[in-house]
Design an enzyme around this catalytic site. Structure first.
Site, PDB file in Angstrom:
ATOM      1  N   LYS A   1       4.839  42.369   6.638  1.00  0.00           N
ATOM      2  CA  LYS A   1       4.885  40.909   6.581  1.00  0.00           C
ATOM      3  C   LYS A   1       3.482  40.290   6.614  1.00  0.00           C
ATOM      4  O   LYS A   1       2.502  40.964   6.932  1.00  0.00           O
ATOM      5  CB  LYS A   1       5.719  40.393   7.750  1.00  0.00           C
TER       6      LYS A   1
ATOM      7  N   ARG B   1      14.089  52.822  10.666  1.00  0.00           N
ATOM      8  CA  ARG B   1      14.614  51.798  11.584  1.00  0.00           C
ATOM      9  C   ARG B   1      14.242  52.140  13.030  1.00  0.00           C
ATOM     10  O   ARG B   1      13.859  51.272  13.802  1.00  0.00           O
ATOM     11  CB  ARG B   1      16.136  51.676  11.451  1.00  0.00           C
TER      12      ARG B   1
ATOM     13  N   ARG C   1       6.984  47.665  16.158  1.00  0.00           N
ATOM     14  CA  ARG C   1       7.133  46.287  16.631  1.00  0.00           C
ATOM     15  C   ARG C   1       6.778  46.160  18.108  1.00  0.00           C
ATOM     16  O   ARG C   1       6.227  45.146  18.533  1.00  0.00           O
ATOM     17  CB  ARG C   1       8.551  45.794  16.374  1.00  0.00           C
TER      18      ARG C   1
ATOM     19  N   ASN D   1       6.917  39.955  13.630  1.00  0.00           N
ATOM     20  CA  ASN D   1       7.144  41.311  14.146  1.00  0.00           C
ATOM     21  C   ASN D   1       6.640  42.391  13.192  1.00  0.00           C
ATOM     22  O   ASN D   1       7.096  43.517  13.227  1.00  0.00           O
ATOM     23  CB  ASN D   1       8.611  41.518  14.518  1.00  0.00           C
TER      24      ASN D   1
ATOM     25  N   HIS E   1       9.549  44.732   8.123  1.00  0.00           N
ATOM     26  CA  HIS E   1      10.990  44.739   7.845  1.00  0.00           C
ATOM     27  C   HIS E   1      11.314  46.094   7.234  1.00  0.00           C
ATOM     28  O   HIS E   1      10.493  46.663   6.511  1.00  0.00           O
ATOM     29  CB  HIS E   1      11.354  43.636   6.851  1.00  0.00           C
TER      30      HIS E   1
END
Length: 135
Positions: free
Chosen positions: A10, A86, A103, A113, A116
């Site tokens: 991000k 994940r 994160r 965070n 993604h």
């Protein structure tokens, strides 16, 4: 058998110059970067990726954040890639995330965070089609 997944670094990751650090962590955990590209997300792309909460009050602010700079999209390959990535990135809220997760180490808030990752095979297929041509 290997599978693919997608990671999106991000704007906060790129602005804080954490891209190389995050990529190094991903690679050290056995992921191969198959393709990558830097993009500025459009509203339709954001709505497609985050469709599960686009009707929340916070969504307009989230869109603004995701459009505040470029993002780096990574197409990754590994055994159990979706599940493993994940786990590696941790919970969306850095306060709850495992402190050893990406994160947990680098996230500042639920919005900022760092990263993604595709939630499942269905979301991966849809997200991949937004950014990369299918083989």
């Amino acid at each position: 058998m290997s599978e693919y997944t997608l990671a999106l670094l991000k704007p906060d990751c790129l602005k804080r110059k954490l891209t190389d650090t995050i990529i190094e962590i991903i690679k050290k955990n056995g992921f191969e970067i198959v393709q990558q590209k830097e993009v500025y997300l459009t509203v339709p792309q954001i709505e497609a990726i985050y469709k599960y909460f686009k009707h929340e009050q916070c969504f307009p602010g989230f869109v603004e954040f995701l459009q505040s700079g470029s993002c780096l999209i990574l197409l990754l390959k590994s055994k159990k890639a979706i599940e493993r990535l994940r786990e590696l990135i941790g919970h969306g809220d850095p306060e709850i995330a495992d402190p050893k997760s990406i994160r947990g180490m680098f996230g500042k808030s639920f919005r900022e965070n760092i990263i993604h990752a595709s939630k499942n095979e269905e979301s991966f297929t849809q997200e991949q089609s937004l950014f990369f041509l299918k083989d």
